[in-house]
Design an enzyme around this catalytic site. Structure first.
Site, PDB file in Angstrom:
ATOM      1  N   ARG A 232       0.806  -1.302   0.101  1.00 50.01           N
ATOM      2  CA  ARG A 232       0.103   0.026   0.054  1.00 50.01           C
ATOM      3  C   ARG A 232       1.000   1.246  -0.017  1.00 50.01           C
ATOM      4  O   ARG A 232       2.090   1.157   0.347  1.00 50.01           O
ATOM      5  CB  ARG A 232      -0.806  -0.083   1.158  1.00 50.01           C
ATOM      6  CG  ARG A 232      -1.885  -1.155   1.453  1.00 50.01           C
ATOM      7  CD  ARG A 232      -2.649  -1.413   2.663  1.00 50.01           C
ATOM      8  NE  ARG A 232      -3.636  -2.278   2.747  1.00 50.01           N
ATOM      9  CZ  ARG A 232      -3.163  -3.250   3.152  1.00 50.01           C
ATOM     10  NH1 ARG A 232      -2.019  -3.558   3.913  1.00 50.01           N
ATOM     11  NH2 ARG A 232      -4.316  -4.252   3.512  1.00 50.01           N
ATOM     12  N   HIS A 353      -3.472   2.831  -6.513  1.00 50.50           N
ATOM     13  CA  HIS A 353      -3.764   1.863  -5.730  1.00 50.50           C
ATOM     14  C   HIS A 353      -4.016   0.573  -6.684  1.00 50.50           C
ATOM     15  O   HIS A 353      -4.169  -0.425  -6.444  1.00 50.50           O
ATOM     16  CB  HIS A 353      -5.184   2.108  -4.869  1.00 50.50           C
ATOM     17  CG  HIS A 353      -5.228   1.068  -4.065  1.00 50.50           C
ATOM     18  ND1 HIS A 353      -4.529   0.659  -2.619  1.00 50.50           N
ATOM     19  CD2 HIS A 353      -6.291  -0.044  -4.186  1.00 50.50           C
ATOM     20  CE1 HIS A 353      -5.019  -0.292  -1.986  1.00 50.50           C
ATOM     21  NE2 HIS A 353      -6.083  -0.977  -2.849  1.00 50.50           N
ATOM     22  N   ARG A 356      -1.204  -2.115  -7.033  1.00 48.47           N
ATOM     23  CA  ARG A 356      -1.286  -3.344  -6.090  1.00 48.47           C
ATOM     24  C   ARG A 356      -2.600  -4.359  -6.625  1.00 48.47           C
ATOM     25  O   ARG A 356      -2.277  -5.563  -6.599  1.00 48.47           O
ATOM     26  CB  ARG A 356      -1.974  -2.599  -4.639  1.00 48.47           C
ATOM     27  CG  ARG A 356      -2.267  -3.620  -3.568  1.00 48.47           C
ATOM     28  CD  ARG A 356      -2.581  -3.048  -2.460  1.00 48.47           C
ATOM     29  NE  ARG A 356      -3.498  -3.726  -1.320  1.00 48.47           N
ATOM     30  CZ  ARG A 356      -2.882  -4.482  -0.276  1.00 48.47           C
ATOM     31  NH1 ARG A 356      -1.768  -4.662  -0.454  1.00 48.47           N
ATOM     32  NH2 ARG A 356      -3.823  -4.843   0.293  1.00 48.47           N
ATOM     33  N   HIS A 379      -4.334  -8.901   3.718  1.00 51.59           N
ATOM     34  CA  HIS A 379      -5.673  -9.070   4.072  1.00 51.59           C
ATOM     35  C   HIS A 379      -6.068  -9.988   5.454  1.00 51.59           C
ATOM     36  O   HIS A 379      -5.455 -11.021   5.331  1.00 51.59           O
ATOM     37  CB  HIS A 379      -6.486  -9.444   2.949  1.00 51.59           C
ATOM     38  CG  HIS A 379      -6.473  -8.150   1.981  1.00 51.59           C
ATOM     39  ND1 HIS A 379      -7.008  -7.212   2.101  1.00 51.59           N
ATOM     40  CD2 HIS A 379      -6.423  -8.422   0.560  1.00 51.59           C
ATOM     41  CE1 HIS A 379      -6.862  -6.516   1.012  1.00 51.59           C
ATOM     42  NE2 HIS A 379      -6.460  -7.191  -0.096  1.00 51.59           N
ATOM     43  N   TYR A 388      -9.065 -10.153  -6.010  1.00 45.83           N
ATOM     44  CA  TYR A 388      -8.081 -10.117  -7.133  1.00 45.83           C
ATOM     45  C   TYR A 388      -8.360 -11.405  -8.277  1.00 45.83           C
ATOM     46  O   TYR A 388      -7.334 -11.616  -9.035  1.00 45.83           O
ATOM     47  CB  TYR A 388      -6.834 -10.372  -6.243  1.00 45.83           C
ATOM     48  CG  TYR A 388      -6.445  -9.169  -5.357  1.00 45.83           C
ATOM     49  CD1 TYR A 388      -6.584  -7.879  -6.132  1.00 45.83           C
ATOM     50  CD2 TYR A 388      -6.279  -9.259  -3.930  1.00 45.83           C
ATOM     51  CE1 TYR A 388      -6.281  -6.838  -5.318  1.00 45.83           C
ATOM     52  CE2 TYR A 388      -6.143  -8.008  -3.359  1.00 45.83           C
ATOM     53  CZ  TYR A 388      -6.115  -6.814  -3.862  1.00 45.83           C
ATOM     54  OH  TYR A 388      -5.879  -5.811  -2.835  1.00 45.83           O
TER      55      TYR A 388
END
Length: 412
Positions: A232, A353, A356, A379, A388
């Site tokens: 991040r 972002h 990522r 996460h 994802y």
């Protein structure tokens, strides 16, 4: 010649339980060794010795009762005092027929929150919750009130609307747990979840290479790590030389920086799962090594990607600006930074972002399990990592071609 005799010093009888002593201030202190073998002092000191002794007598009775009644375990006096204070606060709120505003302010003040989360909650309270519910007694807020508020609140910003409803539900849920209200009036199904209006479109390898090439040299490794290691922004901008071990090929993520009211605050990553060790794909190790050699001092433990003043980087420093043109296509002002790099790559829709997201999507396509994706991205829930695993158009075409090959017997 006369002689004087001093009065013999009065010796106080030794107590069987606890000790009482006179302090230099003239006040009396009482203390005793509890069943936990720790020493416990009275909640205050007393003007008269008899009051200190009375406290010890009461404490002795509590210990004796706990020894014979398992339902009344002994609790250290300091903890009993804290519990009593907390209960008194709850009772005071009840007695005052507490309004939502009073309770919400207390909840916000005492809740353990990340700085950015605290700031966000403050904005939501001030803008969406307090104007409607601030002066309302907690017990007067009904399901119909909540539904009417939700119908007209932030209808043009679904994500903010969901955040506001979620915060209202959380605060009123705490009021239920503290017995201030019987039930939580927030019962609108799905109101705390916002449907994403924008589905991220990951960058391709070609686009990613174009972005890296268009970034300033001191920011190129930052793009590599953001994409291929899925860090991040706040984790990247607090990354230091000591966090990178190129011999082992790993990056240790133990801190993150946030900016609140113009000040940088270093803390832990977004969640407990955010503290992690991320393996570095070998193909970007040379780029990271070159960055360390060319842009990071070897003295101390410096930031890998600082701002112009050497302190933490602000988002605006990274973003820069895109090139602007006049009506004839002539350059008015050349661009720089992230905005210019994504323009060069033909991906002006790409957010930082999304890098990522790009890396994690590629990890999923490389065969990463859900648990592996969660660990790599930091996460704490599987729901966050599932995003994802969506397919890209190239991947979908590959699957379609394989299905066609199966149907026509070209594969065994």
């Amino acid at each position: 010649m006369s002689s004087t005799t001093s009065k013999p010093r009065k010796v106080q009888p030794r107590r069987a339980f606890g000790q009482v002593r006179k302090l230099p201030s003239g006040r009396w202190q009482a203390r005793y060794t509890g069943p936990d073998l720790a020493r416990h002092s009275g909640p205050t000191t007393w003007l008269a010795r008899i009051d200190a002794e009375a406290w010890l007598i009461a404490e002795q009775k509590i210990i004796e009762q706990a020894a014979t009644d398992p339902s009344q375990p002994w609790i250290p006096p300091r903890i009993r005092l804290e519990v009593a204070k907390a209960q008194a606060e709850v009772e005071a709120v009840k007695a005052a027929n507490a309004t939502f505003g009073v309770f919400a302010e207390s909840w916000w003040e005492h809740r353990e929150l990340k700085p950015t989360t605290r700031q966000t909650y403050r904005r939501v309270l001030d803008r969406f919750l307090l104007p409607t519910f601030g002066d309302r007694p907690l017990e007067s807020i009904t399901k119909a009130d909540v539904r009417a508020w939700h119908t007209v609140t932030a209808t043009d910003t679904p994500t903010m609307r969901a955040h506001a409803y979620g915060l209202l539900r959380t605060i009123l849920g705490e009021a239920v747990r503290e017995d201030l209200i019987l039930v939580n009036p927030c019962v609108i199904r799905g109101a705390g979840n916002a449907k994403k209006s924008r589905r991220p479109n990951p960058a391709t390898l070609e686009e990613l290479a174009a972005i890296v090439g268009a970034m300033p040299p001191e920011r190129q490794a930052m793009v590599h790590i953001a994409a291929w290691c899925a860090l991040r922004f706040g984790e990247l901008t607090e990354l230091r030389r000591g966090d990178v071990d190129l011999d082992a090929g790993v990056i240790s993520v133990t801190r993150a920086v946030t900016r609140v009211n113009g000040k940088f605050i270093v803390g832990t990553p977004k969640s407990d799962a955010g503290t992690r060790t991320v393996a570095i794909p070998s193909h970007i190790v040379p780029a990271i090594q070159a960055h360390l050699d060319d842009h990071v001092t070897r003295f101390g433990d410096p930031l890998l990607f600082p701002g112009a003043d050497g302190d933490h980087m602000a988002p605006s420093t990274l973003y820069g600006r895109a090139t602007t043109y006049d009506e004839d296509g002539n350059v008015i002002r050349p661009g720089n930074g992230w905005y210019e790099a994504r323009r060069v790559a033909g991906r002006e829709d790409l957010r930082w972002h999304d890098l990522r997201h790009t890396g994690m999507t590629m990890a999923a396509q490389a065969g990463a399990t859900l648990a592996e994706l969660m660990g790599r991205a930091g996460h704490s829930t599987s729901q966050a990592a599932l995003v994802y695993q969506h397919s890209t158009s190239d991947r979908d075409r590959l699957l379609a071609d394989r299905l066609a090959a199966m149907a026509t017997g070209q594969v065994g």
